[in-house]
Design a protein around this motif. Structure first.
Motif, mmCIF file in Angstrom:
data_model
loop_
_atom_site.group_PDB
_atom_site.id
_atom_site.type_symbol
_atom_site.label_atom_id
_atom_site.label_comp_id
_atom_site.label_asym_id
_atom_site.label_seq_id
_atom_site.Cartn_x
_atom_site.Cartn_y
_atom_site.Cartn_z
ATOM 1 N N GLY A 133 0.845 -1.466 0.109
ATOM 2 C CA GLY A 133 -0.032 -0.054 0.060
ATOM 3 C C GLY A 133 0.704 1.454 -0.011
ATOM 4 N N ASP A 134 2.388 1.199 0.175
ATOM 5 C CA ASP A 134 2.988 2.238 0.156
ATOM 6 C C ASP A 134 3.610 2.576 -1.232
ATOM 7 N N GLY A 135 3.382 1.826 -2.085
ATOM 8 C CA GLY A 135 3.991 2.053 -3.447
ATOM 9 C C GLY A 135 4.885 1.118 -3.964
ATOM 10 N N ALA A 136 5.957 1.716 -4.447
ATOM 11 C CA ALA A 136 7.157 1.203 -5.056
ATOM 12 C C ALA A 136 8.300 2.027 -5.307
ATOM 13 N N ILE A 137 9.464 1.374 -5.167
ATOM 14 C CA ILE A 137 10.781 2.265 -5.822
ATOM 15 C C ILE A 137 11.426 1.362 -6.586
ATOM 16 N N LEU A 138 11.998 2.017 -7.737
ATOM 17 C CA LEU A 138 12.830 1.643 -8.846
ATOM 18 C C LEU A 138 14.249 2.438 -8.608
ATOM 19 N N VAL A 139 15.252 1.313 -8.492
ATOM 20 C CA VAL A 139 16.559 2.113 -8.741
ATOM 21 C C VAL A 139 17.239 1.326 -10.259
ATOM 22 N N THR A 140 17.447 2.292 -11.160
ATOM 23 C CA THR A 140 17.816 1.620 -12.450
ATOM 24 C C THR A 140 19.182 1.461 -12.559
ATOM 25 N N GLU A 141 19.793 0.776 -13.544
ATOM 26 C CA GLU A 141 21.175 0.535 -13.895
ATOM 27 C C GLU A 141 21.865 2.023 -13.892
ATOM 28 N N ASP A 142 21.348 2.901 -14.308
ATOM 29 C CA ASP A 142 22.126 4.329 -14.511
ATOM 30 C C ASP A 142 21.762 5.020 -13.371
ATOM 31 N N LYS A 143 21.466 4.406 -12.191
ATOM 32 C CA LYS A 143 21.152 4.884 -10.801
ATOM 33 C C LYS A 143 19.963 6.316 -11.092
ATOM 34 N N THR A 144 19.242 6.111 -11.987
ATOM 35 C CA THR A 144 17.855 6.762 -11.705
ATOM 36 C C THR A 144 16.957 6.301 -10.458
ATOM 37 N N ILE A 145 16.617 7.216 -9.717
ATOM 38 C CA ILE A 145 15.540 6.615 -8.910
ATOM 39 C C ILE A 145 14.188 7.044 -9.116
ATOM 40 N N CYS A 146 13.133 5.885 -9.064
ATOM 41 C CA CYS A 146 11.795 6.356 -9.458
ATOM 42 C C CYS A 146 11.064 5.928 -8.079
ATOM 43 N N ARG A 147 10.163 6.861 -7.860
ATOM 44 C CA ARG A 147 9.251 6.550 -6.771
ATOM 45 C C ARG A 147 7.747 6.596 -7.022
ATOM 46 N N SER A 148 6.751 5.943 -6.468
ATOM 47 C CA SER A 148 5.560 6.240 -6.641
ATOM 48 C C SER A 148 4.605 5.814 -5.579
ATOM 49 N N GLN A 149 3.555 6.551 -5.335
ATOM 50 C CA GLN A 149 2.426 6.130 -4.252
ATOM 51 C C GLN A 149 1.424 5.185 -5.469
ATOM 52 N N PRO A 150 0.913 4.226 -4.787
ATOM 53 C CA PRO A 150 0.021 3.409 -5.652
ATOM 54 C C PRO A 150 -1.388 4.074 -5.669
ATOM 55 N N PRO A 151 -2.085 3.902 -6.773
ATOM 56 C CA PRO A 151 -3.307 4.551 -7.363
ATOM 57 C C PRO A 151 -4.500 4.154 -6.185
ATOM 58 N N LYS A 152 -5.404 5.006 -5.752
ATOM 59 C CA LYS A 152 -6.371 4.764 -4.731
ATOM 60 C C LYS A 152 -7.343 3.877 -5.352
ATOM 61 N N GLY A 153 -7.734 2.751 -4.283
ATOM 62 C CA GLY A 153 -8.676 1.732 -4.752
ATOM 63 C C GLY A 153 -8.799 0.792 -3.749
ATOM 64 N N GLU A 154 -9.956 -0.200 -3.666
ATOM 65 C CA GLU A 154 -10.105 -1.028 -2.744
ATOM 66 C C GLU A 154 -9.521 -2.237 -3.034
ATOM 67 N N VAL A 155 -8.484 -2.660 -2.270
ATOM 68 C CA VAL A 155 -7.846 -3.931 -2.443
ATOM 69 C C VAL A 155 -8.661 -5.170 -2.154
ATOM 70 N N LYS A 156 -8.738 -6.114 -3.221
ATOM 71 C CA LYS A 156 -9.741 -7.062 -3.106
ATOM 72 C C LYS A 156 -8.763 -8.420 -3.217
ATOM 73 N N ASN A 157 -7.687 -8.365 -3.604
ATOM 74 C CA ASN A 157 -6.667 -9.643 -3.963
ATOM 75 C C ASN A 157 -5.427 -9.476 -3.788
ATOM 76 N N SER A 158 -4.682 -10.010 -3.111
ATOM 77 C CA SER A 158 -3.055 -9.883 -2.909
ATOM 78 C C SER A 158 -2.308 -10.952 -3.838
ATOM 79 N N VAL A 159 -3.041 -12.013 -4.467
ATOM 80 C CA VAL A 159 -2.376 -12.887 -5.227
ATOM 81 C C VAL A 159 -2.220 -12.210 -6.583
ATOM 82 N N GLY A 160 -0.834 -12.407 -6.959
ATOM 83 C CA GLY A 160 -0.447 -12.125 -8.401
ATOM 84 C C GLY A 160 -0.269 -10.433 -8.571
ATOM 85 N N ALA A 161 -0.378 -9.764 -7.536
ATOM 86 C CA ALA A 161 -0.130 -8.340 -7.716
ATOM 87 C C ALA A 161 1.334 -8.034 -8.052
#
Length: 306
Positions: free
Chosen positions: A221-249
């Motif tokens: 629920g706190d989103g994700a972080i990407l650290v790329t091979e060229d050291k770029t850092i991407c951060r994102s909060q997840p979109p808002k919505g009702e979580v119905k399923n944790s399998v396969g996300a």
């Protein structure tokens, strides 16, 4: 071509019930059967996003037949190795307001069958992608991921690994294209608890020092972080919505990331599509379709090659 490997696939019998009381008869309010296994989930999501893949692994018995047919119906190519004994496992997932899972054991995988898998992997060519995801059955060598990556090393094959702790740490020396630990798994690999994004970024960088090219850290629920091979850092909060399923996300996030990268060659777009795919699956009863993903993406799908 993208290939996925699932060592212990399953049929997932997903049940909704008002109340589960141990020792008593419960009746379902809804039930579905889905093809399961992390690599298979990636293949299905790739298909939903318009990308062809070939699912590899082992199947057995009538449940193996059903699994393969379901994946074919989802638009996936399959090239499974058929085992002579046992049957593909059935995992039962019960939702009565909380999730309870009972996972089957699965068939024994023989040395002969394992060698047959190696033969299939030997056919991969430069610039192919391979996804290794999920747990290893007890009947297989615990270092199977490492053996596969050593076998393919130096051939220009891009490998994504979604595994935990030692399975993941032991393959970093082969420079996987992508690894996707969650924030808890990332901390466990270093024997600590990570509480801030800065700590996660620093420890993702430590995995890069060990050989990983791109590190995608999922944080539910706190989103994700990407650290790329060229050291770029991407951060994102997840979109808002009702979580119905944790399998396969998480598997959907991997598939979205690979699709975004292959379609655009831009890590930021790959990251955004990965977030949208993972979140869309969390907001649905199973793996999300393209329409649900595009809706969460909130941008023109043509910019992502969709």
């Amino acid at each position: 071509m993208i290939y996925t490997v699932t060592f212990n696939p399953s049929l997932d019998y997903v049940i909704q019930t008002e109340k589960l009381t141990p020792g008593e008869i419960s009746r379902t309010a809804g039930e579905h059967i889905y093809p399961g296994g992390k690599g298979n989930n990636v293949s299905v999501m790739l298909s939903n996003l318009g990308r062809k893949s070939r699912a590899l692994g082992f199947v057995a018995g009538f449940t193996g037949d059903a699994l393969e047919q379901m994946l074919n119906d989802c638009g996936c190519d399959t090239d499974f190795i058929r085992l002579g004994q046992g049957f593909t496992r059935i995992n039962v997932k019960i939702n009565d307001g909380q999730e309870t899972e009972i996972n089957g054991q699965g068939p024994s995988i023989t040395e002969e069958a394992l060698q047959e898998l190696y033969g299939r992997l030997d056919r991969l060519e430069a610039d192919d992608f391979l996804v290794l995801a999920g747990s290893i059955p007890d009947t297989m060598p615990p270092d199977i991921y490492e053996k596969i990556m050593a076998r393919l090393d130096g051939r220009g094959i891009h490998i994504a690994v979604d595994a935990t702790k030692e399975l993941l740490l032991n393959v970093l020396k082969y420079h996987p294209f992508l690894i996707k630990p969650n924030n808890h798994e990332l901390g466990e690999m270093f024997g600590t608890v990570l509480e801030t994004e800065e700590e996660m970024i620093r420890h993702a960088g430590m995995l890069q020092e060990k050989g990983a090219r791109n590190v995608l850290v999922s944080m539910a629920g706190d989103g994700a972080i990407l650290v790329t091979e060229d050291k770029t850092i991407c951060r994102s909060q997840p979109p808002k919505g009702e979580v119905k399923n944790s399998v396969g996300a998480g598997d959907s996030m991997v598939a979205g990331f690979l699709t975004g990268w292959l379609n655009t060659g831009i890590y930021e777009k790959a990251f955004k599509l990965g977030i949208a795919a993972g979140s869309a699956t969390a907001f649905t009863s199973w793996l999300a379709g393209k329409e649900e993903i595009v809706e969460l993406l909130g941008e023109e799908p043509s910019e992502y090659g969709l």
